[in-house]
Design a protein around this motif. Structure first.
Motif, PDB file in Angstrom:
ATOM      1  N   LEU A   1       0.817  -1.213   0.000  1.00 32.61           N
ATOM      2  CA  LEU A   1       0.000   0.000   0.000  1.00 32.61           C
ATOM      3  C   LEU A   1       0.851   1.262   0.000  1.00 32.61           C
ATOM      4  O   LEU A   1       0.332   2.349  -0.256  1.00 32.61           O
ATOM      5  CB  LEU A   1      -0.921   0.020   1.224  1.00 32.61           C
ATOM      6  CG  LEU A   1      -2.044  -1.020   1.265  1.00 32.61           C
ATOM      7  CD1 LEU A   1      -2.828  -0.877   2.572  1.00 32.61           C
ATOM      8  CD2 LEU A   1      -2.986  -0.878   0.072  1.00 32.61           C
ATOM      9  N   ASN A   2       2.140   1.111   0.314  1.00 34.25           N
ATOM     10  CA  ASN A   2       3.018   2.275   0.478  1.00 34.25           C
ATOM     11  C   ASN A   2       2.425   3.223   1.519  1.00 34.25           C
ATOM     12  O   ASN A   2       2.222   4.420   1.284  1.00 34.25           O
ATOM     13  CB  ASN A   2       3.218   3.001  -0.853  1.00 34.25           C
ATOM     14  CG  ASN A   2       4.382   3.986  -0.811  1.00 34.25           C
ATOM     15  OD1 ASN A   2       5.262   3.894   0.050  1.00 34.25           O
ATOM     16  ND2 ASN A   2       4.384   4.949  -1.720  1.00 34.25           N
ATOM     17  N   VAL A   3       2.169   2.656   2.702  1.00 32.56           N
ATOM     18  CA  VAL A   3       1.490   3.370   3.778  1.00 32.56           C
ATOM     19  C   VAL A   3       2.346   4.522   4.301  1.00 32.56           C
ATOM     20  O   VAL A   3       3.535   4.351   4.571  1.00 32.56           O
ATOM     21  CB  VAL A   3       1.142   2.406   4.930  1.00 32.56           C
ATOM     22  CG1 VAL A   3       0.482   3.164   6.084  1.00 32.56           C
ATOM     23  CG2 VAL A   3       0.224   1.298   4.440  1.00 32.56           C
ATOM     24  N   LEU A   4       1.724   5.675   4.445  1.00 28.66           N
ATOM     25  CA  LEU A   4       2.422   6.833   5.003  1.00 28.66           C
ATOM     26  C   LEU A   4       2.685   6.627   6.496  1.00 28.66           C
ATOM     27  O   LEU A   4       1.892   5.988   7.193  1.00 28.66           O
ATOM     28  CB  LEU A   4       1.585   8.093   4.797  1.00 28.66           C
ATOM     29  CG  LEU A   4       1.322   8.516   3.352  1.00 28.66           C
ATOM     30  CD1 LEU A   4       0.455   9.771   3.331  1.00 28.66           C
ATOM     31  CD2 LEU A   4       2.628   8.753   2.610  1.00 28.66           C
ATOM     32  N   PRO A   5       3.772   7.187   7.016  1.00 31.11           N
ATOM     33  CA  PRO A   5       4.092   7.025   8.441  1.00 31.11           C
ATOM     34  C   PRO A   5       2.987   7.533   9.368  1.00 31.11           C
ATOM     35  O   PRO A   5       2.864   7.072  10.503  1.00 31.11           O
ATOM     36  CB  PRO A   5       5.374   7.850   8.607  1.00 31.11           C
ATOM     37  CG  PRO A   5       5.985   7.875   7.240  1.00 31.11           C
ATOM     38  CD  PRO A   5       4.832   7.911   6.287  1.00 31.11           C
ATOM     39  N   SER A   6       2.194   8.491   8.898  1.00 29.64           N
ATOM     40  CA  SER A   6       1.136   9.063   9.744  1.00 29.64           C
ATOM     41  C   SER A   6      -0.077   8.153   9.875  1.00 29.64           C
ATOM     42  O   SER A   6      -0.948   8.398  10.718  1.00 29.64           O
ATOM     43  CB  SER A   6       0.687  10.414   9.168  1.00 29.64           C
ATOM     44  OG  SER A   6       0.235  10.259   7.825  1.00 29.64           O
ATOM     45  N   ASP A   7      -0.159   7.102   9.053  1.00 26.64           N
ATOM     46  CA  ASP A   7      -1.314   6.207   9.080  1.00 26.64           C
ATOM     47  C   ASP A   7      -0.952   4.899   9.777  1.00 26.64           C
ATOM     48  O   ASP A   7      -0.132   4.123   9.273  1.00 26.64           O
ATOM     49  CB  ASP A   7      -1.800   5.909   7.659  1.00 26.64           C
ATOM     50  CG  ASP A   7      -2.332   7.143   6.952  1.00 26.64           C
ATOM     51  OD1 ASP A   7      -2.861   8.032   7.648  1.00 26.64           O
ATOM     52  OD2 ASP A   7      -2.234   7.210   5.715  1.00 26.64           O
ATOM     53  N   PRO A   8      -1.547   4.615  10.946  1.00 29.25           N
ATOM     54  CA  PRO A   8      -1.216   3.386  11.665  1.00 29.25           C
ATOM     55  C   PRO A   8      -1.713   2.145  10.934  1.00 29.25           C
ATOM     56  O   PRO A   8      -2.694   2.191  10.195  1.00 29.25           O
ATOM     57  CB  PRO A   8      -1.948   3.559  13.003  1.00 29.25           C
ATOM     58  CG  PRO A   8      -3.070   4.495  12.712  1.00 29.25           C
ATOM     59  CD  PRO A   8      -2.561   5.419  11.641  1.00 29.25           C
ATOM     60  N   VAL A   9      -1.000   1.052  11.150  1.00 30.61           N
ATOM     61  CA  VAL A   9      -1.409  -0.251  10.622  1.00 30.61           C
ATOM     62  C   VAL A   9      -1.600  -1.176  11.819  1.00 30.61           C
ATOM     63  O   VAL A   9      -0.658  -1.437  12.570  1.00 30.61           O
ATOM     64  CB  VAL A   9      -0.367  -0.834   9.659  1.00 30.61           C
ATOM     65  CG1 VAL A   9      -0.823  -2.196   9.138  1.00 30.61           C
ATOM     66  CG2 VAL A   9      -0.114   0.122   8.496  1.00 30.61           C
ATOM     67  N   ILE A  10      -2.838  -1.649  11.998  1.00 29.61           N
ATOM     68  CA  ILE A  10      -3.187  -2.431  13.179  1.00 29.61           C
ATOM     69  C   ILE A  10      -3.538  -3.857  12.785  1.00 29.61           C
ATOM     70  O   ILE A  10      -4.356  -4.088  11.896  1.00 29.61           O
ATOM     71  CB  ILE A  10      -4.379  -1.784  13.917  1.00 29.61           C
ATOM     72  CG1 ILE A  10      -3.991  -0.394  14.418  1.00 29.61           C
ATOM     73  CG2 ILE A  10      -4.846  -2.667  15.080  1.00 29.61           C
ATOM     74  CD1 ILE A  10      -5.142   0.371  15.049  1.00 29.61           C
ATOM     75  N   LEU A  11      -2.920  -4.806  13.453  1.00 29.26           N
ATOM     76  CA  LEU A  11      -3.239  -6.218  13.262  1.00 29.26           C
ATOM     77  C   LEU A  11      -4.479  -6.542  14.074  1.00 29.26           C
ATOM     78  O   LEU A  11      -4.594  -6.151  15.233  1.00 29.26           O
ATOM     79  CB  LEU A  11      -2.040  -7.052  13.711  1.00 29.26           C
ATOM     80  CG  LEU A  11      -2.092  -8.549  13.492  1.00 29.26           C
ATOM     81  CD1 LEU A  11      -0.701  -9.048  13.109  1.00 29.26           C
ATOM     82  CD2 LEU A  11      -2.571  -9.263  14.746  1.00 29.26           C
ATOM     83  N   PHE A  12      -5.426  -7.280  13.471  1.00 27.81           N
ATOM     84  CA  PHE A  12      -6.741  -7.449  14.109  1.00 27.81           C
ATOM     85  C   PHE A  12      -7.292  -8.849  13.865  1.00 27.81           C
ATOM     86  O   PHE A  12      -7.033  -9.461  12.821  1.00 27.81           O
ATOM     87  CB  PHE A  12      -7.712  -6.418  13.534  1.00 27.81           C
ATOM     88  CG  PHE A  12      -9.002  -6.258  14.290  1.00 27.81           C
ATOM     89  CD1 PHE A  12      -9.127  -5.314  15.300  1.00 27.81           C
ATOM     90  CD2 PHE A  12     -10.102  -7.062  14.002  1.00 27.81           C
ATOM     91  CE1 PHE A  12     -10.309  -5.164  16.002  1.00 27.81           C
ATOM     92  CE2 PHE A  12     -11.286  -6.924  14.693  1.00 27.81           C
ATOM     93  CZ  PHE A  12     -11.399  -5.969  15.696  1.00 27.81           C
TER      94      PHE A  12
END
Length: 206
Positions: A163-174
């Motif tokens: 996704l090329n996630v920005l550092p400001s957007d958290p990624v949460i395992l669920f």
């Protein structure tokens, strides 16, 4: 997050049909079969409030749920279901674009992906769309219970890189089954709700 009250408010397909009670809003978006309804039910400690269907692509409206009279969940139609007609997909696309870009109470979008697989092109397109419009995003990688714990970080890395996630957007395992990530996700939601409390009069929830 202690859940004391959850109410289904309304469904709609255009701005004039959406709630006007000014609660801060968190939208939930994801592919049709990614487990969005199960995640909502896990978050609010209910089994059937958000309907889980064996027919992907069935939801055609945006469904609104009030939680503790503090925050509104907006469950948007799933994307990427091939058997939906091109005409229907185009109509959904216009509805979602209008909602995401014009809905004033919207504070953030929870984009749900399947931890087991690399995000699809539809997932990538959705994330890019949200970032193009400067909409805050929380990435939730669900179905963690289907993968051994020792492989979680490897799969999360694939999600972030694809996704090329920005550092400001958290990624949460669920996991909707084990509730892994539930408290962390509620923390992110309430942080975004609190960011706008001067506008909407929201107080922190114990």
């Amino acid at each position: 997050m202690k859940i004391t009250e959850v109410n289904f408010i309304t469904s709609g397909v255009k701005l004039s049909q959406y709630p006007e009670d000014a609660l801060p809003e968190i939208a939930l978006a994801g592919r049709s079969n990614v487990g969005k309804s199960s995640l909502i039910n896990a978050m609010i400690n209910r089994k059937k409030l958000a309907h889980t269907s064996s027919r992907p692509g069935k939801t055609q409206t945006i469904n609104f749920f009030s939680v503790n009279q503090k925050v509104m969940f907006a469950d948007v139609p799933g994307y990427g279901y091939a058997k939906v007609s091109k005409v229907q997909r185009a109509a959904w696309g216009r509805m979602l674009e209008t909602y995401f870009t014009k809905r004033e109470p919207l504070r953030s979008v929870i984009q749900i992906v399947d931890l087991r697989h690399a995000p699809s092109q539809d997932d990538i397109s959705m994330y890019r769309f949200l970032k193009h419009h400067s909409i805050p995003v929380i990435i939730v990688a669900t179905k963690a219970d289907k993968i051994t714990k020792g492989h979680w970080q490897k799969h999360l890395k694939v999600v972030k890189q694809t996704l090329n996630v920005l550092p400001s957007d958290p990624v949460i395992l669920f996991s909707s089954e084990t509730k892994v990530g539930r408290d962390e996700l509620w923390g992110e939601i309430m942080r975004r709700v609190s960011d706008g409390e001067d506008e909407v009069g929201v107080e922190s929830v114990d």
